[in-house]
Design an enzyme around this catalytic site. Structure first.
Site, PDB file in Angstrom:
ATOM      1  N   ASP A  81     -17.532   6.560  -1.869  1.00  0.00           N
ATOM      2  CA  ASP A  81     -16.315   6.471  -1.058  1.00  0.00           C
ATOM      3  C   ASP A  81     -16.110   7.851  -0.433  1.00  0.00           C
ATOM      4  O   ASP A  81     -16.789   8.815  -0.792  1.00  0.00           O
ATOM      5  CB  ASP A  81     -15.134   6.081  -1.980  1.00  0.00           C
ATOM      6  CG  ASP A  81     -13.836   5.797  -1.239  1.00  0.00           C
ATOM      7  OD1 ASP A  81     -13.860   5.672   0.002  1.00  0.00           O
ATOM      8  OD2 ASP A  81     -12.785   5.708  -1.901  1.00  0.00           O
ATOM      9  N   ARG A 104       0.878  -1.184   0.000  1.00  0.00           N
ATOM     10  CA  ARG A 104       0.000   0.000   0.000  1.00  0.00           C
ATOM     11  C   ARG A 104       0.909   1.226   0.000  1.00  0.00           C
ATOM     12  O   ARG A 104       1.717   1.413   0.908  1.00  0.00           O
ATOM     13  CB  ARG A 104      -0.919   0.014   1.215  1.00  0.00           C
ATOM     14  CG  ARG A 104      -1.684   1.321   1.372  1.00  0.00           C
ATOM     15  CD  ARG A 104      -2.800   1.242   2.387  1.00  0.00           C
ATOM     16  NE  ARG A 104      -3.934   0.491   1.878  1.00  0.00           N
ATOM     17  CZ  ARG A 104      -5.148   0.514   2.428  1.00  0.00           C
ATOM     18  NH1 ARG A 104      -5.376   1.243   3.499  1.00  0.00           N
ATOM     19  NH2 ARG A 104      -6.126  -0.190   1.903  1.00  0.00           N
ATOM     20  N   GLN A 160      -9.943  -4.251  -3.390  1.00  0.00           N
ATOM     21  CA  GLN A 160     -11.273  -3.906  -2.887  1.00  0.00           C
ATOM     22  C   GLN A 160     -12.333  -4.246  -3.930  1.00  0.00           C
ATOM     23  O   GLN A 160     -13.391  -4.791  -3.600  1.00  0.00           O
ATOM     24  CB  GLN A 160     -11.329  -2.418  -2.536  1.00  0.00           C
ATOM     25  CG  GLN A 160     -12.668  -1.971  -2.006  1.00  0.00           C
ATOM     26  CD  GLN A 160     -12.986  -2.575  -0.641  1.00  0.00           C
ATOM     27  OE1 GLN A 160     -12.194  -2.439   0.282  1.00  0.00           O
ATOM     28  NE2 GLN A 160     -14.140  -3.219  -0.508  1.00  0.00           N
ATOM     29  N   ARG A 205     -13.201  -9.247   1.494  1.00  0.00           N
ATOM     30  CA  ARG A 205     -11.772  -8.949   1.290  1.00  0.00           C
ATOM     31  C   ARG A 205     -10.947 -10.192   1.620  1.00  0.00           C
ATOM     32  O   ARG A 205     -10.010 -10.559   0.907  1.00  0.00           O
ATOM     33  CB  ARG A 205     -11.320  -7.779   2.192  1.00  0.00           C
ATOM     34  CG  ARG A 205     -11.974  -6.433   1.899  1.00  0.00           C
ATOM     35  CD  ARG A 205     -11.579  -5.899   0.546  1.00  0.00           C
ATOM     36  NE  ARG A 205     -10.144  -5.755   0.390  1.00  0.00           N
ATOM     37  CZ  ARG A 205      -9.420  -4.700   0.780  1.00  0.00           C
ATOM     38  NH1 ARG A 205     -10.022  -3.676   1.335  1.00  0.00           N
ATOM     39  NH2 ARG A 205      -8.112  -4.638   0.599  1.00  0.00           N
ATOM     40  N   HIS A 253      -7.373   0.663  -6.468  1.00  0.00           N
ATOM     41  CA  HIS A 253      -7.576  -0.185  -5.297  1.00  0.00           C
ATOM     42  C   HIS A 253      -8.213  -1.501  -5.769  1.00  0.00           C
ATOM     43  O   HIS A 253      -9.366  -1.808  -5.439  1.00  0.00           O
ATOM     44  CB  HIS A 253      -8.459   0.538  -4.281  1.00  0.00           C
ATOM     45  CG  HIS A 253      -8.431  -0.065  -2.899  1.00  0.00           C
ATOM     46  ND1 HIS A 253      -7.603  -1.116  -2.553  1.00  0.00           N
ATOM     47  CD2 HIS A 253      -9.147   0.234  -1.781  1.00  0.00           C
ATOM     48  CE1 HIS A 253      -7.811  -1.435  -1.289  1.00  0.00           C
ATOM     49  NE2 HIS A 253      -8.736  -0.635  -0.799  1.00  0.00           N
ATOM     50  N   CYS A 276     -16.488   0.955   0.343  1.00  0.00           N
ATOM     51  CA  CYS A 276     -15.282   0.185   0.696  1.00  0.00           C
ATOM     52  C   CYS A 276     -14.887   0.365   2.158  1.00  0.00           C
ATOM     53  O   CYS A 276     -14.169  -0.467   2.704  1.00  0.00           O
ATOM     54  CB  CYS A 276     -14.131   0.579  -0.221  1.00  0.00           C
ATOM     55  SG  CYS A 276     -13.578   2.277  -0.063  1.00  0.00           S
TER      56      CYS A 276
END
Ligand code: CP
Ligand code: NVA
Length: 299
Positions: A217, A102, A132, A285, A129, A257
């Site tokens: 988001d 990340r 996700q 996930r 991402h 998410c």
């Protein structure tokens, strides 16, 4: 041989993606009893930004597959003191079997991957991402069956999540409409040429019209904290609330998410209401990343 990386969603083919989702569903159904296919393998989790879900789901997932996870939190390695990501990738590749990263710029992730001799997984960059969206699509499949006639509506910032959803829509050929404030469109290279099935609009009501899935988001992503107040004002009509989601199909589901800011990008009534699938998303996930690690390390 160059290892297989997962740096953005379209690193997989549609067929591989289908196979991966099927495996994730099987791992979910047999969580406590499935074979430990990563026994003897180690996975490093190299994080330069905070995380709750990604870090824990990868760490637990590696454990459940019989492997060992080495967590390297922000500011805890020599990278914080100036060692290059290239040298870090070369070094870690001598110890571990996969590297989950990340970080900030997608280019930084790509540089790291270029120097790694083991698979590298994007656990979020400023641009994408994809892990996700893998979990989100398992959630969509659980609720809607298939993607063939799906209409997906994205509301708010054209950020890393929006970009990953665009990759997914193009790869799996479903309909996506993104409602973003002017100046906050998705990345132009990721977006490419708009079409009837891939459009950016300004009015969130246009985006949700006949949508099967509505997602949003945060308005200010990690690294954009100082823009939060400015964005609050610019994004106010992009809140997913009961009035907006009423414009979608009656059986539409809501995804986020997480982490969420109730009262900003989503109302409490929606995220805590009957259409919300956010906890399944968070759980998924774990299952999808286990399937992804098996795919990258063992196939
Ligand atoms: N959705 C997600 O990636 O959450 P974390 O930042 O907590 O990992
Ligand atoms: N767009 C958000 C996603 C967090 C999981 C961020 O980058 O902070």
């Amino acid at each position: 041989m160059t290892p297989r990386h997962f740096l953005r969603f379209n690193a997989l083919s549609a067929g591989e993606f289908e196979q991966l989702l099927t495996r994730a569903a099987a791992l979910k159904a047999t969580r406590r009893t499935h074979e430990k296919r990563l026994a003897g393998k180690s996975v490093a989790l190299f994080f330069e930004k905070p995380s709750t879900r990604t870090r824990v789901s990868f760490e637990v997932g590696v454990h459940e597959l019989g492997g060992h996870a080495v967590v390297i939190p922000p500011r805890d390695s020599q990278v914080g003191r100036g060692e290059s990501v290239a040298d870090t990738a070369r070094t870690l590749s001598r110890y571990i079997d996969a590297l989950v990263v990340r970080t900030f710029e997608q280019e930084r992730l790509e540089e790291l991957a270029q120097h790694a001799t083991v698979p590298v997984v994007n656990a979020l960059t400023d641009l994408h991402h994809p892990c996700q969206v893998l979990a989100d699509l398992l959630t969509v499949r659980e609720n809607k069956g298939s993607f063939a006639s799906l209409k997906f509506a994205w509301i708010g910032d054209g950020n890393n999540m929006a970009n990953a959803w665009i990759d997914a829509a193009r790869l799996l050929d479903f309909h996506i409409v993104l409602a973003c404030p002017p100046g906050y469109d998705p990345d132009p290279e990721v977006l490419g040429r708009p079409s009837a099935r891939l459009r950016v609009v300004r009015d969130p009501m246009d985006a949700v019209d006949r949508a099967d899935v509505v997602s949003t988001d945060v308005w200010a992503s990690m690294g954009q904290e100082e823009e939060h107040a400015k964005r609050l004002a610019l994004f106010s009509r992009y809140q997913v609330n009961e009035k907006l989601i009423a414009g979608a199909k009656p059986d539409a589901i809501f995804l986020h998410c997480l982490p969420a800011h109730r009262g900003e990008e989503v109302s409490a009534a929606v995220i805590d209401g009957p259409r919300s699938r956010v906890w399944d998303q968070a759980e998924n996930r774990l299952h999808t990343q286990k399937a992804l690690l098996e795919f990258l390390l063992l196939s």
